[in-house]
Design a protein around this motif. Sequence first.
Motif, PDB file in Angstrom:
ATOM      1  N   SER A 138     106.722 128.597  51.233  1.00 56.57           N
ATOM      2  CA  SER A 138     105.535 128.946  51.805  1.00 56.57           C
ATOM      3  C   SER A 138     104.947 130.385  51.728  1.00 56.57           C
ATOM      4  CB  SER A 138     105.446 128.470  53.138  1.00 56.57           C
ATOM      5  OG  SER A 138     105.632 127.223  53.285  1.00 56.57           O
ATOM      6  N   LEU A 139     106.117 131.355  52.048  1.00 57.38           N
ATOM      7  CA  LEU A 139     105.527 132.718  51.814  1.00 57.38           C
ATOM      8  C   LEU A 139     105.300 133.075  50.402  1.00 57.38           C
ATOM      9  CD1 LEU A 139     105.375 135.472  52.881  1.00 57.38           C
ATOM     10  CD2 LEU A 139     107.769 135.845  52.529  1.00 57.38           C
ATOM     11  N   HIS A 140     105.827 132.401  49.318  1.00 56.07           N
ATOM     12  CA  HIS A 140     105.496 132.785  48.067  1.00 56.07           C
ATOM     13  C   HIS A 140     104.256 132.110  47.631  1.00 56.07           C
ATOM     14  CE1 HIS A 140     106.318 131.568  43.618  1.00 56.07           C
ATOM     15  NE2 HIS A 140     105.926 132.888  43.546  1.00 56.07           N
ATOM     16  N   CYS A 141     103.792 130.952  48.251  1.00 55.22           N
ATOM     17  CA  CYS A 141     102.456 130.293  48.034  1.00 55.22           C
ATOM     18  C   CYS A 141     101.501 131.126  48.599  1.00 55.22           C
ATOM     19  CB  CYS A 141     102.490 129.100  48.854  1.00 55.22           C
ATOM     20  SG  CYS A 141     101.214 127.876  48.734  1.00 55.22           S
ATOM     21  N   LEU A 142     101.793 131.824  49.716  1.00 49.81           N
ATOM     22  CA  LEU A 142     100.488 132.714  50.181  1.00 49.81           C
ATOM     23  C   LEU A 142     100.518 133.869  49.635  1.00 49.81           C
ATOM     24  CD1 LEU A 142     101.014 132.556  54.251  1.00 49.81           C
ATOM     25  CD2 LEU A 142      98.960 131.847  52.958  1.00 49.81           C
ATOM     26  N   LEU A 143     101.489 134.536  48.883  1.00 49.36           N
ATOM     27  CA  LEU A 143     101.486 135.508  47.957  1.00 49.36           C
ATOM     28  C   LEU A 143     100.649 135.221  46.714  1.00 49.36           C
ATOM     29  CD1 LEU A 143     105.230 137.118  48.435  1.00 49.36           C
ATOM     30  CD2 LEU A 143     102.963 138.005  49.405  1.00 49.36           C
ATOM     31  N   ARG A 144     101.079 134.269  46.252  1.00 46.22           N
ATOM     32  CA  ARG A 144     100.256 133.803  44.988  1.00 46.22           C
ATOM     33  C   ARG A 144      98.678 133.720  45.540  1.00 46.22           C
ATOM     34  NH1 ARG A 144     102.737 129.307  41.264  1.00 46.22           N
ATOM     35  NH2 ARG A 144     100.592 129.414  40.761  1.00 46.22           N
ATOM     36  N   ILE A 145      98.499 133.189  46.675  1.00 49.95           N
ATOM     37  CA  ILE A 145      96.934 132.901  46.880  1.00 49.95           C
ATOM     38  C   ILE A 145      96.379 134.356  47.225  1.00 49.95           C
ATOM     39  CG2 ILE A 145      95.354 132.133  48.795  1.00 49.95           C
ATOM     40  CD1 ILE A 145      97.412 129.998  49.330  1.00 49.95           C
ATOM     41  N   TYR A 146      97.167 135.214  47.581  1.00 51.21           N
ATOM     42  CA  TYR A 146      96.643 136.630  48.006  1.00 51.21           C
ATOM     43  C   TYR A 146      96.257 137.525  46.594  1.00 51.21           C
ATOM     44  CZ  TYR A 146      96.379 141.240  49.783  1.00 51.21           C
ATOM     45  OH  TYR A 146      96.033 142.803  49.918  1.00 51.21           O
ATOM     46  N   LYS A 147      97.096 137.080  45.520  1.00 54.84           N
ATOM     47  CA  LYS A 147      97.057 137.876  44.731  1.00 54.84           C
ATOM     48  C   LYS A 147      96.058 137.339  43.581  1.00 54.84           C
ATOM     49  CE  LYS A 147     101.931 139.087  43.568  1.00 54.84           C
ATOM     50  NZ  LYS A 147     103.159 138.915  42.774  1.00 54.84           N
ATOM     51  N   SER A 148      95.594 136.181  43.977  1.00 55.14           N
ATOM     52  CA  SER A 148      94.540 135.397  43.187  1.00 55.14           C
ATOM     53  C   SER A 148      93.161 135.582  43.757  1.00 55.14           C
ATOM     54  CB  SER A 148      94.698 133.883  42.786  1.00 55.14           C
ATOM     55  OG  SER A 148      95.019 133.347  43.974  1.00 55.14           O
ATOM     56  N   GLU A 149      93.195 135.383  45.209  1.00 52.41           N
ATOM     57  CA  GLU A 149      91.931 135.370  45.967  1.00 52.41           C
ATOM     58  C   GLU A 149      91.611 136.353  47.190  1.00 52.41           C
ATOM     59  OE1 GLU A 149      91.375 131.258  47.343  1.00 52.41           O
ATOM     60  OE2 GLU A 149      92.790 130.689  46.096  1.00 52.41           O
ATOM     61  N   GLY A 150      92.694 137.177  47.129  1.00 49.50           N
ATOM     62  CA  GLY A 150      92.693 138.319  48.089  1.00 49.50           C
ATOM     63  C   GLY A 150      92.873 137.814  49.654  1.00 49.50           C
ATOM     64  N   LEU A 151      92.844 138.444  50.664  1.00 51.82           N
ATOM     65  CA  LEU A 151      92.980 138.357  52.092  1.00 51.82           C
ATOM     66  C   LEU A 151      91.998 137.125  52.585  1.00 51.82           C
ATOM     67  CD1 LEU A 151      94.503 138.784  54.742  1.00 51.82           C
ATOM     68  CD2 LEU A 151      92.753 140.493  55.230  1.00 51.82           C
ATOM     69  N   ARG A 152      90.991 137.266  51.836  1.00 52.21           N
ATOM     70  CA  ARG A 152      89.909 136.008  52.101  1.00 52.21           C
ATOM     71  C   ARG A 152      90.310 134.938  51.869  1.00 52.21           C
ATOM     72  NH1 ARG A 152      83.410 136.156  50.270  1.00 52.21           N
ATOM     73  NH2 ARG A 152      82.988 134.204  51.496  1.00 52.21           N
ATOM     74  N   GLY A 153      91.076 134.529  50.568  1.00 49.93           N
ATOM     75  CA  GLY A 153      91.563 133.413  50.353  1.00 49.93           C
ATOM     76  C   GLY A 153      92.437 132.802  51.112  1.00 49.93           C
ATOM     77  N   CYS A 154      93.264 133.680  51.622  1.00 45.14           N
ATOM     78  CA  CYS A 154      94.340 133.433  52.463  1.00 45.14           C
ATOM     79  C   CYS A 154      93.853 132.627  53.801  1.00 45.14           C
ATOM     80  CB  CYS A 154      95.226 134.614  52.959  1.00 45.14           C
ATOM     81  SG  CYS A 154      96.501 135.313  51.529  1.00 45.14           S
ATOM     82  N   TYR A 155      92.593 132.950  54.399  1.00 44.80           N
ATOM     83  CA  TYR A 155      92.039 132.699  55.585  1.00 44.80           C
ATOM     84  C   TYR A 155      90.989 131.538  55.047  1.00 44.80           C
ATOM     85  CZ  TYR A 155      94.392 135.462  58.775  1.00 44.80           C
ATOM     86  OH  TYR A 155      95.193 136.060  59.601  1.00 44.80           O
ATOM     87  N   ARG A 156      91.102 130.880  54.073  1.00 45.45           N
ATOM     88  CA  ARG A 156      90.253 129.846  53.597  1.00 45.45           C
ATOM     89  C   ARG A 156      90.442 128.677  54.599  1.00 45.45           C
ATOM     90  NH1 ARG A 156      88.640 126.824  48.455  1.00 45.45           N
ATOM     91  NH2 ARG A 156      89.494 128.804  47.209  1.00 45.45           N
ATOM     92  N   GLY A 157      89.257 128.186  55.261  1.00 43.86           N
ATOM     93  CA  GLY A 157      89.476 127.246  56.337  1.00 43.86           C
ATOM     94  C   GLY A 157      89.455 127.670  57.693  1.00 43.86           C
ATOM     95  N   MET A 158      89.365 128.979  57.990  1.00 47.85           N
ATOM     96  CA  MET A 158      89.642 129.652  59.157  1.00 47.85           C
ATOM     97  C   MET A 158      88.361 129.105  60.118  1.00 47.85           C
ATOM     98  SD  MET A 158      91.115 131.782  61.290  1.00 47.85           S
ATOM     99  CE  MET A 158      90.405 132.322  62.867  1.00 47.85           C
TER     100      MET A 158
END
Length: 288
Positions: A138-158
């Motif tokens: 899961s951490l690797h998943c979030l890191l990939r999202i962060y690299k491709s979409e930034g912090l905003r991408g990590c809070y998709r659906g917030m």
Amino acid sequence: MALDFVAGCFGGAAGVVVGHPFDTIKVRLQTQSTRKPLYRGTLHCFTEIVRKETAFGLFKGMTSPLVGLTFINAIVFGVHGNLHRTLGEGRLLNTFLAGAAAGAVQSIVCSPMELAKTRMQLMGLGEKSKKRKEIKNSLHCLLRIYKSEGLRGCYRGMILTLWRDAPSFGAYFVTYDTVCQMFAPDDSDHNNVGTLLFAGGMAGVSAWLITYPVDVMKSRIQADGVGGKNVYKGTSDCFVTSYKTEGWKFFTRGLNSTLIRAFPVNAATLTVVTLILRNVKSETPDHE
């Protein structure tokens, strides 16, 4: 007090272990294509996952909620317990407000955690095991999202997570207290384990029933783009597109598996929390 946070940790861990397989089924049903659905229903989804991905497929993405819910439940029960005592115990309105506040606060942590869980649960969807090691955890998943979409991408659906969790946790604690009082109106500390399990299960069911449509849209927004192409432009577009394609029934996709999961998960969570709080208080003569 700190005890609420500690009890929440143990209660959350118990709930995750019991309920994650049901959550995996829920997400698969919520996000599958309506044109070429892979699953006919809850039981079919369960058997297909086990057949193609082994029983471990049901526990995909569990690392994130297992670690995260230790912290999240500490927040929920800590905020609720302390705020409830501040507002004044004994009134259902105060119980609801304390629960809603707890849900709102925990959504800050819950949103990225559920994003990673959802992406992990959809990894290798319908495929054999040989293609399933792209994302390590899961951490690797979030890191990939962060690299491709930034912090905003990590809070998709917030925002949808907030809309879901504030009223949901308000109803959650109100239902639990109400059921406990029905069986032991003079002193809820006299409820036996069977009553606590029933009250916790009913609390989970009621919380999901009033907010489930929001959860469906949250899952779709967070799963959007997994196949490499975004389907929705935003929350409103998700609602309009889903309604045009599927009608009102899209609001209930995966509801059966969610309610089946909600009862045992929350029965375990709230019973563990209540028993810890009760036992510690009984050993502290001067507790308030």
